[in-house]
Design a protein around this motif. Structure first.
Motif, PDB file in Angstrom:
ATOM      1  N   ASP A 199       0.815  -1.216   0.000  1.00 31.42           N
ATOM      2  CA  ASP A 199       0.000   0.000   0.000  1.00 31.42           C
ATOM      3  C   ASP A 199       0.848   1.266   0.000  1.00 31.42           C
ATOM      4  OD1 ASP A 199       0.849  -0.645   2.631  1.00 31.42           O
ATOM      5  OD2 ASP A 199      -0.699   0.641   3.488  1.00 31.42           O
ATOM      6  N   LYS A 200       2.149   1.130   0.251  1.00 30.15           N
ATOM      7  CA  LYS A 200       3.053   2.283   0.236  1.00 30.15           C
ATOM      8  C   LYS A 200       3.855   2.380  -1.064  1.00 30.15           C
ATOM      9  CE  LYS A 200       2.025   2.821   4.660  1.00 30.15           C
ATOM     10  NZ  LYS A 200       3.067   2.720   5.692  1.00 30.15           N
ATOM     11  N   ALA A 201       3.705   1.421  -1.955  1.00 27.48           N
ATOM     12  CA  ALA A 201       4.563   1.333  -3.144  1.00 27.48           C
ATOM     13  C   ALA A 201       4.443   2.563  -4.039  1.00 27.48           C
ATOM     14  CB  ALA A 201       4.252   0.065  -3.932  1.00 27.48           C
ATOM     15  N   GLU A 202       3.225   3.026  -4.263  1.00 22.87           N
ATOM     16  CA  GLU A 202       3.047   4.192  -5.129  1.00 22.87           C
ATOM     17  C   GLU A 202       3.660   5.428  -4.497  1.00 22.87           C
ATOM     18  OE1 GLU A 202       2.138   6.427  -8.373  1.00 22.87           O
ATOM     19  OE2 GLU A 202       1.968   4.240  -8.177  1.00 22.87           O
ATOM     20  N   ALA A 203       3.488   5.604  -3.176  1.00 20.65           N
ATOM     21  CA  ALA A 203       4.056   6.761  -2.482  1.00 20.65           C
ATOM     22  C   ALA A 203       5.575   6.748  -2.548  1.00 20.65           C
ATOM     23  CB  ALA A 203       3.586   6.780  -1.028  1.00 20.65           C
ATOM     24  N   CYS A 205       7.453   5.337  -4.859  1.00 25.76           N
ATOM     25  CA  CYS A 205       7.835   5.633  -6.235  1.00 25.76           C
ATOM     26  C   CYS A 205       7.737   7.127  -6.523  1.00 25.76           C
ATOM     27  CB  CYS A 205       6.955   4.841  -7.193  1.00 25.76           C
ATOM     28  SG  CYS A 205       7.405   5.041  -8.931  1.00 25.76           S
ATOM     29  N   ARG A 206       6.674   7.752  -6.085  1.00 24.43           N
ATOM     30  CA  ARG A 206       6.499   9.184  -6.316  1.00 24.43           C
ATOM     31  C   ARG A 206       7.575   9.992  -5.594  1.00 24.43           C
ATOM     32  NH1 ARG A 206       0.887  11.074  -4.565  1.00 24.43           N
ATOM     33  NH2 ARG A 206       1.436  12.943  -5.756  1.00 24.43           N
ATOM     34  N   ALA A 207       7.875   9.621  -4.357  1.00 20.10           N
ATOM     35  CA  ALA A 207       8.869  10.369  -3.575  1.00 20.10           C
ATOM     36  C   ALA A 207      10.265  10.261  -4.171  1.00 20.10           C
ATOM     37  CB  ALA A 207       8.874   9.881  -2.135  1.00 20.10           C
ATOM     38  N   LEU A 208      10.558   9.155  -4.826  1.00 16.24           N
ATOM     39  CA  LEU A 208      11.881   8.944  -5.411  1.00 16.24           C
ATOM     40  C   LEU A 208      11.967   9.412  -6.861  1.00 16.24           C
ATOM     41  CD1 LEU A 208      12.728   5.454  -3.883  1.00 16.24           C
ATOM     42  CD2 LEU A 208      13.941   7.607  -3.457  1.00 16.24           C
ATOM     43  N   THR A 209      10.903   9.990  -7.363  1.00 18.99           N
ATOM     44  CA  THR A 209      10.904  10.512  -8.725  1.00 18.99           C
ATOM     45  C   THR A 209      11.559  11.888  -8.747  1.00 18.99           C
ATOM     46  OG1 THR A 209       8.883   9.314  -9.280  1.00 18.99           O
ATOM     47  CG2 THR A 209       9.481  11.184 -10.689  1.00 18.99           C
ATOM     48  N   ARG A 239       6.876  -0.683  -7.107  1.00 23.56           N
ATOM     49  CA  ARG A 239       6.578   0.315  -8.139  1.00 23.56           C
ATOM     50  C   ARG A 239       7.825   1.084  -8.535  1.00 23.56           C
ATOM     51  NH1 ARG A 239       5.019   2.045 -11.167  1.00 23.56           N
ATOM     52  NH2 ARG A 239       3.744   3.895 -10.951  1.00 23.56           N
ATOM     53  N   TRP A 240       8.666   1.393  -7.577  1.00 18.83           N
ATOM     54  CA  TRP A 240       9.913   2.107  -7.880  1.00 18.83           C
ATOM     55  C   TRP A 240      10.805   1.259  -8.778  1.00 18.83           C
ATOM     56  CZ3 TRP A 240      14.959   0.796  -6.048  1.00 18.83           C
ATOM     57  CH2 TRP A 240      15.946   1.741  -6.380  1.00 18.83           C
ATOM     58  N   ARG A 241      10.877  -0.029  -8.536  1.00 18.77           N
ATOM     59  CA  ARG A 241      11.698  -0.912  -9.363  1.00 18.77           C
ATOM     60  C   ARG A 241      11.207  -0.931 -10.804  1.00 18.77           C
ATOM     61  NH1 ARG A 241      15.474  -3.773  -7.050  1.00 18.77           N
ATOM     62  NH2 ARG A 241      15.438  -4.405  -4.854  1.00 18.77           N
TER      63      ARG A 241
END
Length: 248
Positions: A199-203, A205-209, A239-241
């Motif tokens: 549930d944190k995967a999208e957050a 990914c967004r933070a590391l963009t 998601r980040w991967r």
């Protein structure tokens, strides 16, 4: 400042690894400066990594009386309320440690202060009086909406610049909290984001963009002076991967 992302196979391994890393970091700080200042976080991972220190038998490696403990944010609830970050952290480990009570810098709740503003002012004064110029490490969780501490997307609290201040109308209950500002959280040698769960995967990914703004993604608004570390389980990193942040 260096940015690193480290992933672990599951939540339990993440908790154990971060707990061990925290013990080493505290020890290094004490060796270098004779004292350590750590900012703890709430949530399930904030307490899980503390419990792992106990479970792994690592607590005996730290000279706890010279450690100062702070919280990046706190829910404005009575002392001892099970939803307070401090209460959860105490149950996980802190109550079993030989800490100097004067070095445990909690946020006053109702009954100990007349208002959240009063608690925030007292916390800001404690930071000014007893806080270091730089914390040794700030631990942060990340919400599914990418909030950190009690700094939420598109919330006016993000505009505050005081070291600590009250937050009203939080979109996540309880609505009243006390938090540190982006600037004060970032005045740390290292900032660690400790995140588990799909549930944190999208957050994450967004933070590391690159280039994302903290108004939209508060987790992108805090970094350490020397290092910023994202410590994730595989679910939180998924998601980040998959993203351009990794594949280019």
């Amino acid at each position: 400042m260096t940015l690193s992302v480290v992933t672990y196979p599951d939540r339990d391994t993440l908790a154990a690894a971060v707990g061990a890393r925290l013990v080493l970091t505290i020890g290094d700080a004490i060796a270098a400066r004779g004292v350590a200042h750590v900012v703890l976080t709430g949530g399930s991972m904030g307490s899980a990594l503390l419990a792992a220190i106990d479970r792994l038998g690592l607590a005996c490696a730290v000279d706890w009386p010279v450690v100062h403990l702070w919280w990046g944010d706190e829910r404005y609830l009575p002392v001892g309320d099970p939803d307070r970050n401090e209460t959860q952290n105490r149950a996980a480990l802190l109550d079993a440690l030989p800490l100097d009570p004067a070095h445990v810098h909690g946020v006053a709740g109702p009954g100990a202060s007349p208002s959240a503003d009063t608690s925030a002012a007292a916390y800001a004064q404690a930071l000014a009086t007893d806080g270091p110029d730089l914390f040794d490490v700030v631990l942060l969780g990340v919400g599914p909406d990418a909030h950190v501490a009690s700094l939420f997307p598109h919330h006016d609290a993000q505009r505050q610049s005081e070291a600590a201040f009250a937050v009203f109308g939080s979109p996540k209950p309880p609505p009243t909290r006390v938090t540190m500002s982006f600037d004060r959280l970032g005045r740390s040698r290292e900032v660690w984001f400790v995140v588990a769960g799909a549930d944190k995967a999208e957050a994450v990914c967004r933070a590391l963009t690159p280039g994302v703004h903290r108004w939209d993604v508060p987790a992108a608004g805090v970094g350490g002076v020397e290092a910023t570390r994202w410590l994730l389980d595989e679910d939180a990193a998924a998601r980040w991967r998959e993203s351009d942040a990794v594949t280019g």
